[in-house]
Design an enzyme around this catalytic site. Structure first.
Site, PDB file in Angstrom:
ATOM      1  N   SER A 183       0.833  -1.203   0.000  1.00 11.30           N
ATOM      2  CA  SER A 183       0.000   0.000   0.000  1.00 11.30           C
ATOM      3  C   SER A 183       0.875   1.263   0.000  1.00 11.30           C
ATOM      4  CB  SER A 183      -0.945  -0.047   1.204  1.00 11.30           C
ATOM      5  OG  SER A 183      -1.988   0.882   1.059  1.00 11.30           O
ATOM      6  N   ASP A 191      -8.287  -5.759  -6.055  1.00 13.23           N
ATOM      7  CA  ASP A 191      -8.083  -4.461  -5.412  1.00 13.23           C
ATOM      8  C   ASP A 191      -8.487  -3.357  -6.388  1.00 13.23           C
ATOM      9  OD1 ASP A 191      -7.245  -2.200  -4.096  1.00 13.23           O
ATOM     10  OD2 ASP A 191      -5.172  -2.837  -3.837  1.00 13.23           O
ATOM     11  N   HIS A 213      -6.192  -6.457  -1.772  1.00 14.68           N
ATOM     12  CA  HIS A 213      -5.128  -5.526  -1.417  1.00 14.68           C
ATOM     13  C   HIS A 213      -4.046  -6.187  -0.560  1.00 14.68           C
ATOM     14  CE1 HIS A 213      -3.607  -1.433  -0.845  1.00 14.68           C
ATOM     15  NE2 HIS A 213      -3.521  -1.654   0.452  1.00 14.68           N
TER      16      HIS A 213
END
Length: 427
Positions: free
Chosen positions: A119, A315, A375
């Protein structure tokens, strides 16, 4: 800075040279200890607050280092020192922490460090990796060859450890390029219709214009509004994985566990700190820096190290298309070769003919898409993520440039199997 280190369960090829993996969480301001208990650490935290073995742990054959950074994050104490406001200062603090770790544990200095994260660590990982590369280049007298040198402290010391490579999962690395495809991704995933896509595109145009005018705080605010618009328009609990009915660790299991006095005592953590998986204070201080790109650091890293970029396919925030948007524009000597390389199916004998993901690899750049993951790939596909990181790390050990090749990890996997069998026999 607070850290937790776990030795490899079956060090490969041996305890003296087995690589060490550093894991960095995103945010900004999210604790790497979240990854320890929720993603790729030795344990999986259960609903009843007990721990069980993680079959997909990245510490199976490599050491794993979890470090809360920047200061003010997790169990890392800010004290009187200011929390860093931008990437270079943040990387400087982390570099000093790594130097201290390897100096205090000199027996690890022959073990290459692989810097990984997910991320917002899509900015952390390149930033600290480039800091290490530049510090080494200054010591070698080759700093003039760097394409994007930064203003490192004049007294920076050469690293006492070796950078093995860097890996980023579902990263947020280049805000402008990734924002430009946000509406398209949401539309193609069925989250919004054509009319809503036009509305989302209008917002993302605002984001990009603000970023290009260096109105960083306003750009970050408008970016959050773009994600909120798509989320509300689609009634999606989380864009991080459009299949989920609630966000990752929605009940804050990790936070509850790490605030238990007995757990703090066992982990030698500051007992007076209220642990937060993600610090609002750090996010507020670093917020103005979020929309600044670090993609321009990647070419220097590809000249001197190996880079793995991987994403889970579900994601809708920092997924496949989002990352391909900036990967496709990287200006590096292998650009044409990488663009022309065919993507191939990744299979593993353990899964029969099932396709685990898709791989594209050329020279020192590898791109992997993991099927049936969002994710947080290590959480969604633990064993698959373990196979991926082990396969990639073993492939980097080849002489010269090397492609991601499953056979490169087979010898290591046979070693682990033999070690496990020997341990069972000894018991």
């Amino acid at each position: 800075m607070y850290y937790a280190y776990f030795e490899a369960e079956h060090p490969y090829p041996n305890k003296e040279t087995a690589p060490i993996i550093l894991w960095l969480q995103g945010g900004p301001g999210c604790s790497s200890l979240f990854g320890l208990f929720y993603l790729n650490g030795p344990f999986q935290l259960q609903v009843d607050m007990t721990l069980r073995d993680n079959p997909g742990k990245w510490s199976r054959q490599y050491g794993m280092l979890f470090l809360d950074q920047p200061i003010g994050t997790g169990f890392s104490i800010a004290g009187e020192q200011a929390i860093p406001r931008e990437e270079l200062s943040l990387a400087g603090d982390l570099y000093r922490a790594l130097q201290a770790f390897y100096t205090s544990h000199a027996q690890y200095q022959d073990r290459p460090l692989f810097i990984t994260g997910e991320s917002y660590a899509g900015k952390y990982v390149p930033s600290i990796s480039h800091f290490i590369v530049q510090a080494q280049a200054i010591a070698d007298g080759t700093a003039h060859l760097l394409k994007k040198p930064r203003a490192l402290p004049a007294d920076v010391e050469p690293p006492v450890f070796k950078l093995g490579g860097l890996a980023i999962g579902n990263g947020f690395t280049d805000a402008v390029e990734q924002t430009l495809v946000q509406a398209e991704v949401a539309y193609n995933m069925g989250l919004i219709d054509s009319r809503q896509r036009q509305q989302a595109e209008a917002i993302q145009t605002d984001v990009v214009e603000l970023a290009r005018n260096k109105q960083w705080t306003a750009a970050r605010k408008r970016s959050d509004e773009l994600l909120a618009f798509i989320t509300n328009a689609s009634a999606t609990p989380t864009l991080e994985d459009i299949r989920r009915d609630k966000g990752y660790d929605a009940e804050d299991r990790v936070g509850s566990y790490l605030n238990m006095p007995a757990v703090k005592a066992n982990m030698n953590a500051p007992k007076d700190i209220v642990y937060e998986a993600c610090s609002k204070v750090v996010d507020g201080i670093m917020g103005h820096d979020v929309m600044k790109s670090v993609a321009n650091l990647i070419p220097d890293l590809l000249e001197r190290s190996h880079v793995l970029l991987y994403q889970g396919q579900f994601d809708a925030e920092c997924g496949v298309a989002s990352n391909e948007a900036w990967i496709s524009k990287l200006a590096w000597p292998g650009h044409s070769g990488f663009s022309e390389t065919e993507r191939w199916f990744w299979r593993d004998a353990e899964y029969g003919q099932a396709v685990l993901g898709y791989v594209k690899s050329h020279k020192k750049l590898t791109h992997v898409v993991i099927r049936n993951a969002g994710h947080m790939v290590p959480h969604d596909r633990p064993v698959v993520s373990q196979k991926m990181i082990e396969t990639w790390i073993e492939s980097t050990k080849a002489e010269g440039d090397s492609d991601f090749a499953p056979e490169a990890a087979q010898q290591a996997q046979r070693y682990v199997a033999a070690a496990q069998q020997a341990a069972t026999a000894a018991v």
